[in-house]
Design a protein around this motif. Structure first.
Motif, PDB file in Angstrom:
ATOM      1  N   ARG A 149      43.938 119.509  -5.127  1.00  0.00           N
ATOM      2  CA  ARG A 149      43.750 120.504  -5.795  1.00  0.00           C
ATOM      3  C   ARG A 149      43.768 121.602  -4.670  1.00  0.00           C
ATOM      4  NH1 ARG A 149      39.245 119.328 -10.468  1.00  0.00           N
ATOM      5  NH2 ARG A 149      40.652 117.601 -11.477  1.00  0.00           N
ATOM      6  N   HIS A 150      43.754 121.253  -3.525  1.00  0.00           N
ATOM      7  CA  HIS A 150      43.698 122.238  -2.262  1.00  0.00           C
ATOM      8  C   HIS A 150      44.646 121.810  -1.328  1.00  0.00           C
ATOM      9  CE1 HIS A 150      39.558 122.348  -3.907  1.00  0.00           C
ATOM     10  NE2 HIS A 150      39.590 123.665  -3.452  1.00  0.00           N
ATOM     11  N   ILE A 151      45.400 122.822  -0.644  1.00  0.00           N
ATOM     12  CA  ILE A 151      46.563 122.637   0.447  1.00  0.00           C
ATOM     13  C   ILE A 151      46.382 123.391   1.308  1.00  0.00           C
ATOM     14  CG2 ILE A 151      48.423 123.567  -0.997  1.00  0.00           C
ATOM     15  CD1 ILE A 151      50.146 121.456   0.468  1.00  0.00           C
ATOM     16  N   PHE A 152      46.042 123.039   2.627  1.00  0.00           N
ATOM     17  CA  PHE A 152      46.086 124.041   3.886  1.00  0.00           C
ATOM     18  C   PHE A 152      47.426 123.798   4.425  1.00  0.00           C
ATOM     19  CE2 PHE A 152      41.640 122.704   3.393  1.00  0.00           C
ATOM     20  CZ  PHE A 152      40.978 123.967   3.612  1.00  0.00           C
ATOM     21  N   ILE A 153      47.955 124.895   4.571  1.00  0.00           N
ATOM     22  CA  ILE A 153      49.597 124.869   4.751  1.00  0.00           C
ATOM     23  C   ILE A 153      49.557 126.000   6.142  1.00  0.00           C
ATOM     24  CG2 ILE A 153      50.176 126.239   2.953  1.00  0.00           C
ATOM     25  CD1 ILE A 153      52.822 124.757   3.010  1.00  0.00           C
ATOM     26  N   ASP A 154      50.555 125.754   6.951  1.00  0.00           N
ATOM     27  CA  ASP A 154      51.150 126.833   7.998  1.00  0.00           C
ATOM     28  C   ASP A 154      51.943 127.677   7.428  1.00  0.00           C
ATOM     29  OD1 ASP A 154      53.291 125.611   8.828  1.00  0.00           O
ATOM     30  OD2 ASP A 154      52.146 124.636  10.457  1.00  0.00           O
ATOM     31  N   ARG A 155      51.918 128.882   7.829  1.00  0.00           N
ATOM     32  CA  ARG A 155      53.067 129.953   7.445  1.00  0.00           C
ATOM     33  C   ARG A 155      54.421 129.473   7.532  1.00  0.00           C
ATOM     34  NH1 ARG A 155      53.534 133.046   3.771  1.00  0.00           N
ATOM     35  NH2 ARG A 155      51.139 133.699   3.882  1.00  0.00           N
ATOM     36  N   GLY A 156      54.803 128.949   8.749  1.00  0.00           N
ATOM     37  CA  GLY A 156      56.017 128.339   8.877  1.00  0.00           C
ATOM     38  C   GLY A 156      56.512 127.446   7.758  1.00  0.00           C
ATOM     39  N   GLY A 174      52.466 124.630  -6.241  1.00  0.00           N
ATOM     40  CA  GLY A 174      52.016 124.654  -7.861  1.00  0.00           C
ATOM     41  C   GLY A 174      50.728 125.171  -7.924  1.00  0.00           C
ATOM     42  N   GLU A 175      49.722 124.418  -8.722  1.00  0.00           N
ATOM     43  CA  GLU A 175      48.650 125.119  -9.160  1.00  0.00           C
ATOM     44  C   GLU A 175      47.240 124.694  -8.140  1.00  0.00           C
ATOM     45  OE1 GLU A 175      47.766 123.121 -12.658  1.00  0.00           O
ATOM     46  OE2 GLU A 175      49.141 124.258 -14.000  1.00  0.00           O
ATOM     47  N   CYS A 176      47.840 124.162  -6.972  1.00  0.00           N
ATOM     48  CA  CYS A 176      46.928 123.888  -5.724  1.00  0.00           C
ATOM     49  C   CYS A 176      46.267 125.197  -5.340  1.00  0.00           C
ATOM     50  CB  CYS A 176      47.340 123.167  -4.791  1.00  0.00           C
ATOM     51  SG  CYS A 176      47.857 121.421  -5.113  1.00  0.00           S
ATOM     52  N   GLU A 177      45.169 125.286  -4.923  1.00  0.00           N
ATOM     53  CA  GLU A 177      44.623 126.370  -4.140  1.00  0.00           C
ATOM     54  C   GLU A 177      45.325 126.294  -2.812  1.00  0.00           C
ATOM     55  OE1 GLU A 177      40.747 128.813  -2.650  1.00  0.00           O
ATOM     56  OE2 GLU A 177      40.518 127.299  -4.076  1.00  0.00           O
ATOM     57  N   ARG A 178      45.898 127.369  -2.431  1.00  0.00           N
ATOM     58  CA  ARG A 178      46.655 127.302  -1.055  1.00  0.00           C
ATOM     59  C   ARG A 178      45.935 128.181  -0.109  1.00  0.00           C
ATOM     60  NH1 ARG A 178      52.515 128.818  -2.656  1.00  0.00           N
ATOM     61  NH2 ARG A 178      51.574 130.717  -2.102  1.00  0.00           N
ATOM     62  N   ILE A 179      45.573 127.500   1.105  1.00  0.00           N
ATOM     63  CA  ILE A 179      44.977 128.250   2.308  1.00  0.00           C
ATOM     64  C   ILE A 179      45.857 128.193   3.427  1.00  0.00           C
ATOM     65  CG2 ILE A 179      42.817 128.338   3.713  1.00  0.00           C
ATOM     66  CD1 ILE A 179      42.676 126.136   0.728  1.00  0.00           C
ATOM     67  N   VAL A 180      46.363 129.261   3.971  1.00  0.00           N
ATOM     68  CA  VAL A 180      47.365 129.360   5.139  1.00  0.00           C
ATOM     69  C   VAL A 180      46.528 129.200   6.231  1.00  0.00           C
ATOM     70  CG1 VAL A 180      48.936 130.945   6.373  1.00  0.00           C
ATOM     71  CG2 VAL A 180      48.736 130.670   3.722  1.00  0.00           C
ATOM     72  N   LEU A 181      46.745 128.280   7.218  1.00  0.00           N
ATOM     73  CA  LEU A 181      46.002 127.894   8.311  1.00  0.00           C
ATOM     74  C   LEU A 181      45.963 128.861   9.375  1.00  0.00           C
ATOM     75  CD1 LEU A 181      47.369 124.015   8.522  1.00  0.00           C
ATOM     76  CD2 LEU A 181      44.717 124.708   8.197  1.00  0.00           C
ATOM     77  N   ASP A 182      47.239 129.365   9.659  1.00  0.00           N
ATOM     78  CA  ASP A 182      47.226 130.510  10.637  1.00  0.00           C
ATOM     79  C   ASP A 182      47.407 131.833  10.215  1.00  0.00           C
ATOM     80  OD1 ASP A 182      49.777 129.566   9.428  1.00  0.00           O
ATOM     81  OD2 ASP A 182      50.844 129.715  11.377  1.00  0.00           O
ATOM     82  N   GLU A 183      46.938 132.035   8.980  1.00  0.00           N
ATOM     83  CA  GLU A 183      46.494 133.309   8.600  1.00  0.00           C
ATOM     84  C   GLU A 183      45.397 133.493   7.666  1.00  0.00           C
ATOM     85  OE1 GLU A 183      50.141 135.022   6.591  1.00  0.00           O
ATOM     86  OE2 GLU A 183      51.330 134.623   8.453  1.00  0.00           O
ATOM     87  N   GLY A 184      44.227 134.029   8.178  1.00  0.00           N
ATOM     88  CA  GLY A 184      42.932 134.152   7.182  1.00  0.00           C
ATOM     89  C   GLY A 184      42.179 133.261   7.033  1.00  0.00           C
ATOM     90  N   LEU A 185      42.421 132.024   7.608  1.00  0.00           N
ATOM     91  CA  LEU A 185      41.379 130.952   7.685  1.00  0.00           C
ATOM     92  C   LEU A 185      39.920 131.452   7.796  1.00  0.00           C
ATOM     93  CD1 LEU A 185      40.898 127.866   6.974  1.00  0.00           C
ATOM     94  CD2 LEU A 185      41.074 127.379   9.540  1.00  0.00           C
ATOM     95  N   ASP A 186      39.503 132.029   8.761  1.00  0.00           N
ATOM     96  CA  ASP A 186      38.225 132.650   9.000  1.00  0.00           C
ATOM     97  C   ASP A 186      37.905 133.413   7.967  1.00  0.00           C
ATOM     98  OD1 ASP A 186      38.370 131.451  11.334  1.00  0.00           O
ATOM     99  OD2 ASP A 186      38.478 133.433  12.477  1.00  0.00           O
ATOM    100  N   ASP A 187      38.640 134.065   7.311  1.00  0.00           N
ATOM    101  CA  ASP A 187      38.152 135.082   6.028  1.00  0.00           C
ATOM    102  C   ASP A 187      37.955 134.149   4.787  1.00  0.00           C
ATOM    103  OD1 ASP A 187      38.345 137.347   7.647  1.00  0.00           O
ATOM    104  OD2 ASP A 187      40.242 137.517   6.782  1.00  0.00           O
ATOM    105  N   TRP A 188      38.542 132.949   4.744  1.00  0.00           N
ATOM    106  CA  TRP A 188      38.663 132.230   3.489  1.00  0.00           C
ATOM    107  C   TRP A 188      37.399 131.333   3.677  1.00  0.00           C
ATOM    108  CZ3 TRP A 188      38.144 126.807   3.010  1.00  0.00           C
ATOM    109  CH2 TRP A 188      38.485 126.189   1.680  1.00  0.00           C
ATOM    110  N   MET A 189      36.977 130.825   4.759  1.00  0.00           N
ATOM    111  CA  MET A 189      35.630 129.934   4.991  1.00  0.00           C
ATOM    112  C   MET A 189      34.392 130.587   4.651  1.00  0.00           C
ATOM    113  SD  MET A 189      35.383 129.224   8.728  1.00  0.00           S
ATOM    114  CE  MET A 189      37.080 128.922   9.441  1.00  0.00           C
ATOM    115  N   ALA A 190      33.370 129.836   4.284  1.00  0.00           N
ATOM    116  CA  ALA A 190      32.138 130.561   3.872  1.00  0.00           C
ATOM    117  C   ALA A 190      31.519 131.282   5.217  1.00  0.00           C
ATOM    118  CB  ALA A 190      31.146 129.323   3.573  1.00  0.00           C
ATOM    119  N   PRO A 191      30.541 132.395   4.802  1.00  0.00           N
ATOM    120  CA  PRO A 191      30.139 132.985   6.095  1.00  0.00           C
ATOM    121  C   PRO A 191      29.524 132.214   7.207  1.00  0.00           C
ATOM    122  CG  PRO A 191      29.424 133.826   4.050  1.00  0.00           C
ATOM    123  CD  PRO A 191      30.057 132.435   3.378  1.00  0.00           C
TER     124      PRO A 191
END
Length: 518
Positions: free
Chosen positions: A117-124, A135-152
């Motif tokens: 339900r989660h996919i880490f993917i790079d922009r390229g 699809g319905e997975c939560e998408r986290i772009v590895l090389d853009e904004g990972l620091d902002d996405w992770m917990a404090p």
């Protein structure tokens, strides 16, 4: 989400089972500002590695990750990729790295198969596949904004204490057609596989600095990644292999441990800057995943410092054979002997054991067996062989081989590649060896195609020296072969088709042979 707890307990690598997440936390507490990971973007300390793994894991848990659920990862290998892998395991999930070389349809099928339900993917990769991928997975772009996405910063994930049978990762097979199968490895399997290696490094006093130059989606790469971290070492991650850059990194980092596939060894030795590179820090080099010729092993022993160990096994598990090439220079034509804790049998077509020296189907077992193919009980059952005398489960290795009087295993070919022509078994490796005896042949491969007269007939492919004559090679080789073995054709090609980790893609050669026959 929680807050960071007290000092983690020291890790005992000699224990029969241990927790990778707990080990990483313990090592990070001890190593502090020492470098844990490197890539082209910079370095990451052990302290920062532990902090980021906790923060990513905490966010995964907070966004609905359930224990035992897959977390997909897709893109070029990097520090961010490694963090996503480690955090998925820390959160109680299952790391599911997807094969970047697969087609878009295969990738979509793998993602669905994983249940992520989660996919880490790079922009390229996202740009290549399209914004709709996932699809319905939560998408986290590895090389853009990972620091902002992770917990404090300073946040820790909820506790997770793995049981031995809990899934650790899913590695997808390198099938060239259809949907690759998801091979599930447990926490116990990974601990038994890599904790002893880490302990051996520490026992030998090796300053463990690894150069990981194959993709992190590959089980091959785990040899240069997970045990190095368990030993508190440093892993440099290369996004893409390049021989000149590899040599520069190895010299600058004083690399001590390397895992390379045969095609990479060949490219390093052919690189113009090779003889100028200072590789004196190398202590141990590994090779696996593809056939490693005796000639190339000998060249590596002559020209590269440190020991050389070939590993023969499967991502699925089964027997593990080890060949310390530097200790057995007269056995370079083999893949070594079963490692401690591994067992091997050689079976005939009726699945009865054969005597030493007789080729047959290899089956093996060890303490590093897969849990099975995800969601494919029938395929899992087909991958196993049950000993009728004992009821014990063995892994079908898919190879045909023979064991010499000293217990060393020589591979003859893949079981599915064996050619049955006029009722006779023909082993492609025998014909390939004959082809490569010719001075004009750089590399050769043999496949079987359908024949109205013989059932199957062998067809050869060869990469030739400039000016090489395929017909002359064919005539010379067929003159040495028995009538039942002779090649029906030999095709000259510019290069052998290979996967990203150097596996020869005989499926593509068969398709080409059929096309040329038509």
């Amino acid at each position: 989400m929680g807050s960071l707890a007290g000092m983690p307990q020291p890790v005992d690598l000699s224990a029969p089972f241990g927790s990778f997440p707990a080990a990483i936390a313990s090592i990070a507490a001890a190593k502090g500002e020492n470098i844990a990971l490197r890539d082209d973007g910079g370095d990451l300390s052990w302290r920062d590695l532990a902090d980021r793994v906790e923060r990513i894991a905490a966010r995964l848990q907070d966004s609905g990750l359930e224990q035992g659920q897959a977390v997909a990862i897709l893109g070029t290998s990097s520090i961010a990729y490694a963090l996503a892998f480690l955090a998925a395991v820390r959160a109680g999930g299952v790391a599911a790295p997807l094969t970047t070389s697969a087609s878009s349809a295969q990738l979509a099928a793998m993602l669905a198969d994983s249940g992520a339900r989660h996919i880490f993917i790079d922009r390229g990769k996202l740009a290549e596949l399209g914004e709709a991928f996932g699809g319905e997975c939560e998408r986290i772009v590895l090389d853009e904004g990972l620091d902002d996405w992770m917990a404090p910063q300073g946040t820790s994930a909820q506790p997770f204490a793995p049981e031995p049978g809990d899934p650790f990762n899913i590695i997808y097979s390198s099938g060239t057609t259809g949907t690759p199968k998801g091979i599930v490895h447990s926490h116990a399997m990974r601990w038994r596989q890599f904790a002893p290696t880490a302990a051996s490094y520490l026992g030998a006093g090796i300053a463990v600095r690894s150069l990981a130059s194959t993709p992190l989606y590959s089980n091959t790469t785990m040899v240069g990644f997970l045990p190095v971290l368990l030993a508190g070492g440093t892993v440099r991650i290369m996004g893409k292999f390049d021989a000149a850059r590899w040599l520069a990194h190895a010299e600058a980092d004083r690399t001590t441990v390397a895992m390379l596939v045969p095609v990479q060894y060949g490219r390093l030795l052919a690189e113009r800057s090779f003889d100028r590179a200072d590789l004196s820090a190398l202590r141990i080099k590994y090779c696996t995943s593809a056939p490693f010729s005796a000639e190339l092993k000998a060249q590596v022993l002559r020209r590269m410092p440190g020991g050389l160990i070939e590993i023969y096994s499967m991502t699925e598990g089964g027997v593990v054979c080890l060949l310390p090439c530097h200790e057995f220079p007269d056995k370079l034509h083999t893949v070594g002997r079963p490692a401690p804790g591994s067992e091997l049998k050689v079976l005939d077509e009726a699945e009865n054991p054969v005597p030493p020296g007789t080729p047959g189907n290899l089956v093996g077992r060890s303490h590093t067996m897969m849990s099975g193919y995800r969601g494919r009980p029938e395929a899992t059952a087909e991958a196993y062989w049950t000993d009728p005398a004992t009821g014990e489960t063995w892994q079908r290795m898919g190879d045909i081989g023979r064991v010499d009087v000293d217990g060393f295993v020589e591979l003859v070919g893949r079981a599915k590649d064996m050619i049955i022509s006029g009722g006779f078994n023909i082993y492609p490796s025998d014909l390939e060896a004959e082809l490569e005896r010719e001075d004009a042949v750089i590399e050769a491969a043999v496949v079987g195609i359908e024949s109205d007269r013989w059932g199957e007939t062998p067809v050869g492919f060869a990469v030739l020296e400039q000016g090489g004559d395929a017909q002359a090679v064919l005539d010379a080789v067929n003159a040495r072969l028995g009538k039942t073995q002779r090649l029906s054709a030999l095709h000259a090609i510019d290069a052998m088709p290979r996967s990203h980790i150097g596996k020869l893609l005989k499926t593509e050669l068969r398709e080409e042979a059929k096309r040329l026959q038509d």
